[in-house]
Design a protein around this motif. Structure first.
Motif, PDB file in Angstrom:
ATOM      1  N   VAL A 231       0.866  -1.174   0.000  1.00 21.90           N
ATOM      2  CA  VAL A 231       0.000   0.000   0.000  1.00 21.90           C
ATOM      3  C   VAL A 231       0.902   1.222   0.000  1.00 21.90           C
ATOM      4  O   VAL A 231       1.691   1.416   0.929  1.00 21.90           O
ATOM      5  CB  VAL A 231      -0.955   0.013   1.206  1.00 21.90           C
ATOM      6  CG1 VAL A 231      -1.791   1.294   1.200  1.00 21.90           C
ATOM      7  CG2 VAL A 231      -1.870  -1.208   1.182  1.00 21.90           C
ATOM      8  N   ASP A 232       0.820   1.994  -1.059  1.00 28.15           N
ATOM      9  CA  ASP A 232       1.684   3.161  -1.246  1.00 28.15           C
ATOM     10  C   ASP A 232       3.159   2.787  -1.103  1.00 28.15           C
ATOM     11  O   ASP A 232       3.958   3.505  -0.483  1.00 28.15           O
ATOM     12  CB  ASP A 232       1.307   4.280  -0.268  1.00 28.15           C
ATOM     13  CG  ASP A 232      -0.090   4.821  -0.548  1.00 28.15           C
ATOM     14  OD1 ASP A 232      -0.494   4.833  -1.731  1.00 28.15           O
ATOM     15  OD2 ASP A 232      -0.782   5.211   0.409  1.00 28.15           O
ATOM     16  N   GLY A 233       3.509   1.631  -1.673  1.00 24.43           N
ATOM     17  CA  GLY A 233       4.895   1.189  -1.708  1.00 24.43           C
ATOM     18  C   GLY A 233       5.403   0.503  -0.473  1.00 24.43           C
ATOM     19  O   GLY A 233       6.548   0.022  -0.462  1.00 24.43           O
ATOM     20  N   ARG A 234       4.595   0.407   0.566  1.00 26.79           N
ATOM     21  CA  ARG A 234       5.033  -0.203   1.817  1.00 26.79           C
ATOM     22  C   ARG A 234       4.292  -1.524   2.039  1.00 26.79           C
ATOM     23  O   ARG A 234       3.095  -1.626   1.771  1.00 26.79           O
ATOM     24  CB  ARG A 234       4.768   0.748   2.986  1.00 26.79           C
ATOM     25  CG  ARG A 234       5.459   2.095   2.837  1.00 26.79           C
ATOM     26  CD  ARG A 234       5.014   3.066   3.910  1.00 26.79           C
ATOM     27  NE  ARG A 234       5.466   2.667   5.250  1.00 26.79           N
ATOM     28  CZ  ARG A 234       5.171   3.319   6.356  1.00 26.79           C
ATOM     29  NH1 ARG A 234       4.392   4.409   6.304  1.00 26.79           N
ATOM     30  NH2 ARG A 234       5.613   2.899   7.517  1.00 26.79           N
ATOM     31  N   PRO A 235       4.991  -2.545   2.532  1.00 24.35           N
ATOM     32  CA  PRO A 235       4.321  -3.824   2.776  1.00 24.35           C
ATOM     33  C   PRO A 235       3.145  -3.664   3.737  1.00 24.35           C
ATOM     34  O   PRO A 235       3.219  -2.926   4.723  1.00 24.35           O
ATOM     35  CB  PRO A 235       5.422  -4.691   3.406  1.00 24.35           C
ATOM     36  CG  PRO A 235       6.702  -4.083   2.913  1.00 24.35           C
ATOM     37  CD  PRO A 235       6.433  -2.605   2.836  1.00 24.35           C
ATOM     38  N   ALA A 236       2.063  -4.347   3.424  1.00 24.84           N
ATOM     39  CA  ALA A 236       0.857  -4.305   4.253  1.00 24.84           C
ATOM     40  C   ALA A 236       0.528  -5.716   4.734  1.00 24.84           C
ATOM     41  O   ALA A 236       0.817  -6.708   4.057  1.00 24.84           O
ATOM     42  CB  ALA A 236      -0.305  -3.731   3.458  1.00 24.84           C
ATOM     43  N   LYS A 237      -0.083  -5.792   5.901  1.00 28.66           N
ATOM     44  CA  LYS A 237      -0.573  -7.077   6.381  1.00 28.66           C
ATOM     45  C   LYS A 237      -1.831  -7.450   5.611  1.00 28.66           C
ATOM     46  O   LYS A 237      -2.617  -6.581   5.227  1.00 28.66           O
ATOM     47  CB  LYS A 237      -0.883  -6.995   7.879  1.00 28.66           C
ATOM     48  CG  LYS A 237       0.331  -6.735   8.757  1.00 28.66           C
ATOM     49  CD  LYS A 237      -0.073  -6.652  10.232  1.00 28.66           C
ATOM     50  CE  LYS A 237       1.141  -6.371  11.104  1.00 28.66           C
ATOM     51  NZ  LYS A 237       0.773  -6.267  12.546  1.00 28.66           N
ATOM     52  N   PHE A 238      -2.013  -8.761   5.397  1.00 27.74           N
ATOM     53  CA  PHE A 238      -3.204  -9.195   4.671  1.00 27.74           C
ATOM     54  C   PHE A 238      -3.628 -10.570   5.147  1.00 27.74           C
ATOM     55  O   PHE A 238      -2.814 -11.352   5.668  1.00 27.74           O
ATOM     56  CB  PHE A 238      -2.954  -9.205   3.167  1.00 27.74           C
ATOM     57  CG  PHE A 238      -1.870 -10.151   2.720  1.00 27.74           C
ATOM     58  CD1 PHE A 238      -2.168 -11.456   2.345  1.00 27.74           C
ATOM     59  CD2 PHE A 238      -0.542  -9.732   2.677  1.00 27.74           C
ATOM     60  CE1 PHE A 238      -1.167 -12.328   1.934  1.00 27.74           C
ATOM     61  CE2 PHE A 238       0.468 -10.596   2.274  1.00 27.74           C
ATOM     62  CZ  PHE A 238       0.158 -11.893   1.897  1.00 27.74           C
ATOM     63  N   ALA A 239      -4.901 -10.850   4.980  1.00 28.79           N
ATOM     64  CA  ALA A 239      -5.449 -12.152   5.367  1.00 28.79           C
ATOM     65  C   ALA A 239      -6.678 -12.447   4.526  1.00 28.79           C
ATOM     66  O   ALA A 239      -7.460 -11.532   4.213  1.00 28.79           O
ATOM     67  CB  ALA A 239      -5.813 -12.157   6.848  1.00 28.79           C
ATOM     68  N   ALA A 240      -6.839 -13.705   4.162  1.00 35.17           N
ATOM     69  CA  ALA A 240      -8.038 -14.144   3.461  1.00 35.17           C
ATOM     70  C   ALA A 240      -9.099 -14.486   4.490  1.00 35.17           C
ATOM     71  O   ALA A 240      -8.861 -15.279   5.408  1.00 35.17           O
ATOM     72  CB  ALA A 240      -7.741 -15.361   2.587  1.00 35.17           C
TER      73      ALA A 240
END
Length: 495
Positions: free
Chosen positions: A94-103
Motif C-alpha cells: 500500500v503506497d509502496g510499503r508492505p501491508a498485512k493481509f489475510a483471506a
C-alpha cells in the motif's frame, strides 16, 4: 444476462446485523458495499479509479500468476480495507510499503496498511498472486470457464475474483489496463482496444485498454486459440470479434450472427444515441455454457446460442446492454430491470424492424401466455429478489413495462426517453427512481402509478399496454398468434 448465485444466508446475516457504530470506531472499511442481494460483495471505505492487471497464464496447466495495481481514493479514514479475491496472495503493498493481509470469508482479502489512510487520500495498492482459477470454488461454484485450449472469465454478478482483486460491485466503476503473457500461438481477448502485442522467447504479451469506466463484472478475459476478425461499422465504430477454432457445427451460425455486430451497433445508435465506447465486438469460445454476457465492448457468447442457427436477436440484446447496463450501470443489483428489461425491449424493436412481430404484438403474446395465476406475475421486475434476479419475468414482464410506458407517453416522448437516459447517466450508475424522474421530466407526465403496477405489483396488471384480461386464471380461448421472432428472442433466457 447470465446465471446467478446465492450468497450464504449466514454470511448475509452477519453483515446485515453488524454494528455500524463499532465499524466506524475502528475506521475499517466494511467487507460489503451494502447491497441487499449480495451483502458480502463489494467493499466500503474507498473508490477505485483504475485497475492495472498484469498476468502470465499457461493454458496447458491453467496456472495464472498476476500483479494487480489498484488506484483508489479513501472515502473515510481507514485503518483497514477489503478487496474481493479468491486466489492465493503472496504480497500486498500500500503506497509502496508492505501491508498485512489475510483471506477471510468466502472472497475477502483483508488488508491492513502500515499507516492508516485519511479520507480523501489517493492510494496505490499492489497485490501479487497466483493460482489455478478453475480449481477455486466459492459459494459452491467457479466462474472461471476452462476450455480445451485455455480459460474464460465471464460471469454475472461475479467473475473478477478468479483473476484480479477488486471492489466487485457495479456502483464502483473504473478504467482498466489488462496485460497478459501467454505462449506464442495463443490469443488473448479482453475489453476495449488492443493497444499492442509483442513476442519474446516463445511468449507473447497482449495489452488491452478500456479507457471508459467499467463495472468489474463486465471485465472479461479469454485465453485460447481464436480466429480474430477486424472491421469498421458503416457508422465508424471499430469492430473486433473472435471465434474459437474448434466450434464445430456451430461455427457458421456464430459467425453469421456476431459478424453483424457493426451493423447492429449502428442501428442501436439510432435508437439509443451515440455509442459510448471506442470499439465494439464479441467472442465465441468453446465452452459448454448456454448464456451470453454483455461484457463492455466485448460480448461473450456461448456456442449453444447458435446451435439452432444464426440469431441476430441475441446479438441485439447483448449490444443493447452497452447502453443499458454498461454505459449506465445499476447502483444496486435489485435495479436489474434497468439492464434486462431494456435489452429485451431492444429485441422487440428489432423484431419490428425485421417485420417479424411488432412490440405490441409481442406484448400481447407475452401477456396472453401467462394467465393471472401464473407464478410469472409474482416476480416483481423492479425488485425481483436475489433468487429471481434473472428470472424470465424480469426480461419479459420488464419489456412489457416499457411497452406500457410507450403506450402511456406516446412514441415521440418514449424514444426521447430511451435516447436521453444513457446520455444523462453516461459512465455512471443509476436507480429505477432516477429513471422515473428522468422519464417524467421528458414526458411531462406522472408515471408513479404505471411503474408501480408493472414493476412492483406481484399480480397480473389489468390495464396498460395490452388487451383486457380474460377471467382470472383463464387463458383466452383465441389468444394472439406467436410472433415469428419469439423463439429467437426467448433464446436469450435459455442457459
Amino acid at each position: 444476462m447470465r446465471t446467478r448465485t446465492i450468497v450464504s444466508l449466514a454470511a448475509a446475516a452477519v453483515l446485515l446485523f453488524a454494528d455500524p457504530a463499532s465499524a466506524a470506531a475502528t475506521a475499517a472499511g466494511s467487507p460489503g458495499i451494502g447491497d441487499a442481494y449480495y451483502p458480502t460483495y463489494g467493499n466500503g471505505g474507498y473508490d477505485v479509479s483504475h485497475y492495472d492487471v498484469r498476468l502470465k497464464y499457461q493454458p496447458a496447466t491453467d496456472r495464472l500468476e498476476g500483479t494487480t495495481t489498484i488506484l483508489a481514493t479513501a472515502t473515510q479514514d481507514l485503518s483497514r480495507f477489503d478487496l474481493d479475491f479468491a486466489l492465493d496472495v503472496s504480497e500486498v503493498l500500500v503506497d509502496g510499503r508492505p501491508a498485512k493481509f489475510a483471506a477471510t470469508g468466502e472472497q475477502e482479502l483483508e488488508i491492513t496498511p502500515a499507516a492508516p489512510l485519511a479520507k480523501g487520500q489517493r492510494t496505490t495498492v499492489v497485490v501479487r498472486y497466483a493460482g489455478t482459477p478453475s480449481a477455486v470454488s466459492r459459494y459452491g461454484f467457479t466462474a472461471w470457464l476452462r476450455t480445451p485450449d485455455g480459460g474464460v472469465a465471464a460471469g454475472e454478478p461475479e467473475a473478477a475474483w478468479w483473476w484480479f482483486p477488486s471492489n466487485d460491485h457495479p456502483s464502483d466503476k473504473a478504467t482498466f489496463d489488462v496485460s497478459v503473457l501467454v505462449p506464442d500461438g495463443t490469443q488473448v481477448i479482453s475489453n476495449g482496444d488492443l493497444v499492442s502485442q509483442s513476442s519474446k522467447i516463445g511468449w507473447t504479451r497482449w495489452n488491452w485498454r478500456q479507457n471508459k469506466p467499467q463495472a468489474t463484472y463486465l471485465a472479461t478475459l479469454a485465453v485460447g486459440r481464436f480466429d480474430i476478425t477486424r472491421s469498421t461499422s458503416p457508422g465508424g465504430i471499430p469492430v473486433l470479434n473472435a471465434y474459437s477454432r474448434d466450434l464445430g457445427d456451430n461455427d457458421g451460425a456464430a459467425r453469421a450472427s456476431v459478424e453483424r455486430t457493426g451493423e447492429l451497433a449502428d442501428w442501436l445508435s439510432g435508437l439509443f444515441g451515440p455509442y459510448a465506447f471506442g470499439s465494439v465486438g464479441g467472442y465465441v469460445p468453446n465452452v459448454r455454457t448456454g448464456y451470453a454476457l454483455e461484457n463492455q465492448t466485448r460480448v461473450f457468447y456461448s456456442p449453444r446460442q447458435f446451435s439452432r442457427g444464426s440469431n441476430t436477436s441475441v446479438v441485439v440484446h447483448e449490444l443493447a446492454h452497452q447502453w443499458f447496463g454498461d454505459t449506465v450501470s445499476v447502483r444496486r443489483w435489485s435495479e436489474i430491470w434497468l439492464n434486462e428489461g431494456f435489452a429485451t425491449y431492444a429485441q422487440w424493436l428489432w423484431s419490428e424492424h425485421e417485420g417479424e412481430g411488432t412490440a405490441q404484438e409481442l406484448a400481447d403474446w407475452v401477456y396472453s401466455s401467462h394467465p393471472a395465476d401464473d407464478p410469472f406475475w409474482s416476480v416483481k421486475p423492479g425488485d425481483p429478489g436475489a433468487d429471481h434476479q434473472f428470472d424470465g419475468a424480469v426480461y419479459d414482464r420488464g419489456a412489457l413495462a416499457l411497452q406500457a410506458l410507450r403506450t402511456e407517453v406516446g412514441d415521440d416522448a418514449f424514444f426521447r426517453i430511451l435516447k436521453g437516459w444513457p446520455a444523462e447517466y453516461r459512465y455512471g450508475s443509476a436507480t429505477i427512481a432516477d429513471f422515473r424522474r428522468f422519464a417524467e421530466q421528458v414526458s411531462g407526465r406522472p408515471l408513479g402509478d404505471l411503474l408501480q403496477t408493472w414493476l412492483y405489483t406481484p399480480a397480473r396488471p389489468a390495464r396498460g399496454a395490452v388487451p383486457s384480461p380474460a377471467a382470472p386464471g383463464a387463458r383466452p380461448a383465441a389468444g394472439p398468434a406467436e410472433p415469428r421472432s419469439w423463439a429467437k428472442i426467448h433464446a436469450v433466457q435459455e442457459h
